[in-house]
Design an enzyme around this catalytic site. Sequence first.
Site, short mmCIF file in Angstrom:
data_model
loop_
_atom_site.label_atom_id
_atom_site.label_comp_id
_atom_site.label_asym_id
_atom_site.label_seq_id
_atom_site.Cartn_x
_atom_site.Cartn_y
_atom_site.Cartn_z
N ASP A 58 0.90 -1.27 0.02
CA ASP A 58 0.02 0.08 0.04
C ASP A 58 1.06 1.22 -0.05
O ASP A 58 1.80 1.32 0.68
CB ASP A 58 -0.92 0.18 1.39
CG ASP A 58 -1.75 -1.25 1.46
OD1 ASP A 58 -1.24 -2.03 1.16
OD2 ASP A 58 -2.84 -1.06 2.17
N ASP A 103 -4.26 -0.21 -3.22
CA ASP A 103 -4.38 0.69 -2.35
C ASP A 103 -3.26 1.94 -2.60
O ASP A 103 -2.44 2.33 -1.77
CB ASP A 103 -4.19 0.26 -0.84
CG ASP A 103 -5.51 -0.21 -0.39
OD1 ASP A 103 -6.30 -0.88 -1.11
OD2 ASP A 103 -5.74 -0.66 0.96
N ASN A 154 -8.62 -3.03 -2.30
CA ASN A 154 -9.86 -2.69 -1.78
C ASN A 154 -10.23 -1.04 -1.69
O ASN A 154 -11.19 -0.81 -1.70
CB ASN A 154 -10.29 -3.22 -0.41
CG ASN A 154 -9.44 -2.57 0.64
OD1 ASN A 154 -8.13 -2.63 0.81
ND2 ASN A 154 -9.91 -1.98 1.82
N HIS A 155 -8.98 -0.24 -1.98
CA HIS A 155 -9.62 1.22 -1.99
C HIS A 155 -9.63 1.65 -3.31
O HIS A 155 -9.69 2.97 -3.37
CB HIS A 155 -8.43 1.90 -1.32
CG HIS A 155 -8.81 2.17 0.21
ND1 HIS A 155 -9.40 3.25 0.78
CD2 HIS A 155 -8.52 1.28 1.53
CE1 HIS A 155 -9.54 3.05 2.22
NE2 HIS A 155 -8.93 1.86 2.39
N HIS A 191 -2.53 -4.53 2.28
CA HIS A 191 -3.51 -4.58 2.88
C HIS A 191 -3.62 -4.41 4.66
O HIS A 191 -4.50 -3.97 5.13
CB HIS A 191 -4.45 -5.81 2.86
CG HIS A 191 -5.96 -5.76 3.01
ND1 HIS A 191 -6.67 -4.42 2.66
CD2 HIS A 191 -6.77 -6.79 3.60
CE1 HIS A 191 -8.09 -4.89 2.95
NE2 HIS A 191 -7.99 -6.13 3.59
N ASP A 222 -6.45 7.33 -1.56
CA ASP A 222 -7.21 7.36 -0.08
C ASP A 222 -6.18 7.59 1.05
O ASP A 222 -5.01 7.19 1.03
CB ASP A 222 -7.99 6.22 0.18
CG ASP A 222 -9.37 6.15 -0.81
OD1 ASP A 222 -9.78 7.47 -1.23
OD2 ASP A 222 -10.00 5.20 -0.76
N ARG A 223 -6.53 8.29 2.08
CA ARG A 223 -6.13 8.63 3.14
C ARG A 223 -4.98 9.65 3.17
O ARG A 223 -5.00 10.98 3.54
CB ARG A 223 -5.47 7.19 3.90
CG ARG A 223 -6.71 6.56 4.48
CD ARG A 223 -6.53 5.59 5.51
NE ARG A 223 -7.65 5.09 6.17
CZ ARG A 223 -8.10 3.93 6.24
NH1 ARG A 223 -7.38 3.25 5.16
NH2 ARG A 223 -8.90 3.56 6.70
N HIS A 257 -1.01 4.66 -0.43
CA HIS A 257 -2.15 5.28 0.27
C HIS A 257 -1.85 6.72 0.04
O HIS A 257 -1.97 7.61 1.16
CB HIS A 257 -2.38 4.98 1.56
CG HIS A 257 -3.29 3.91 1.79
ND1 HIS A 257 -4.79 3.84 1.40
CD2 HIS A 257 -3.23 2.70 2.58
CE1 HIS A 257 -5.48 2.91 1.78
NE2 HIS A 257 -4.50 2.05 2.25
N HIS A 310 -3.93 -8.28 -3.33
CA HIS A 310 -3.82 -7.37 -2.10
C HIS A 310 -4.42 -7.80 -0.85
O HIS A 310 -3.62 -7.71 0.20
CB HIS A 310 -4.83 -6.19 -2.60
CG HIS A 310 -4.79 -5.16 -1.74
ND1 HIS A 310 -3.68 -4.21 -1.55
CD2 HIS A 310 -5.68 -4.85 -0.69
CE1 HIS A 310 -4.14 -3.46 -0.36
NE2 HIS A 310 -5.52 -3.78 -0.08
N ARG A 325 -12.81 -6.81 10.07
CA ARG A 325 -13.25 -5.68 8.93
C ARG A 325 -14.93 -5.56 8.66
O ARG A 325 -15.34 -4.68 8.09
CB ARG A 325 -12.61 -5.72 7.78
CG ARG A 325 -11.01 -5.54 7.82
CD ARG A 325 -10.31 -5.69 6.49
NE ARG A 325 -8.80 -5.93 6.54
CZ ARG A 325 -8.00 -4.78 6.46
NH1 ARG A 325 -8.34 -3.44 6.59
NH2 ARG A 325 -6.66 -5.19 6.62
#
Length: 322
Positions: free
Chosen positions: A67, A96, A128-129, A252, A99-100, A69, A177, A225
């Site tokens: 990731d 990923d 997943n993002h 992840h 995001d964030r 991110h 992922h 989750r």
Amino acid sequence: MQGNATDGYVITEDFVTAMLEEFRQQRTIHKRFAFEIVRQAHSLFRSLASLVDVTIPEDKHFTVCGDIHGQFYDLLNIWKLNGLPSADNPYLFNGDFVDRGSFSCEVIFALLAFKLLYPEHMHLTRGNHESKSMNKVYGFDGEVKAKYNGTMVDCFRELFCALPLAYCLNGRVLVLHGGLFSQDGVTLDDIRRTNRFREPPEDGVMCDALWADPSPLPGRTPSKRGVGLSFGADVTRSFLDANGLDLLVRSHEVKEEGYEVEHDGRLITVFSAPNYCDQMGNKGAFVRFNGNDMVPHFTTFSAVPHPDVKPMAYANAFLMGM
């Protein structure tokens, strides 16, 4: 970029170098170029299978990152430590990307531009993002609208739905992922045949590939989750053995050292966003394989400074509070 009337624009090394410098200086690229990168990348990813086989020659190496991110300045640091992507320095970024972190546009355009420059040597897995529901909440939608426009958000939705779900390296290492599956008997061909051109479903092979996590407990247990599952070392062993694989590499999850080896050495988690969200204090890592033996070698690194834009600066506070 070089362009002509018939073929549109062609990504060049000079363009990518100039683009990275613009981003480093907190500037954007022209919308025309941005749309062209997404359009060409979408076309390229659409032509791939849901599971992509990659051959690493015996005398070559291959780097897998986890990731990112939206931590663009840490991405630049990876390339400083390990070299820019090229025909002799191939990479796989394992989902990923966005995001964030508040430099997600810079991250995704950099990765896509290198994909167009070196289509056989730069690989991206869906995380997943890379999905509509996550992007609405965790900042990517807001960032794209702030830096480009709402039409670009729709273009990224389509692009993300074209990203492959998994890669198999030399027939021995599977990279995806999230993790493994809620049912026994899933084969590499099942992943290949999975229809990925959609938003992630709430169950099945695609959901598990994006969302699942390893667990110290045997068997399959519910995920913390609320989506996907947790799977034990016995599930990992049985899946790898049935598919003739040595190792599973996934991402992840934040790891204090940037990576963790679990499940009797047959599962690796790699996470490449150090000091995640400016507060976790974790290291980042990447994994390098040599084609002659496919043994993993780890490099860890710490976060580097970035401009004073906080993580989640573009996030949807209303949706997060729901």
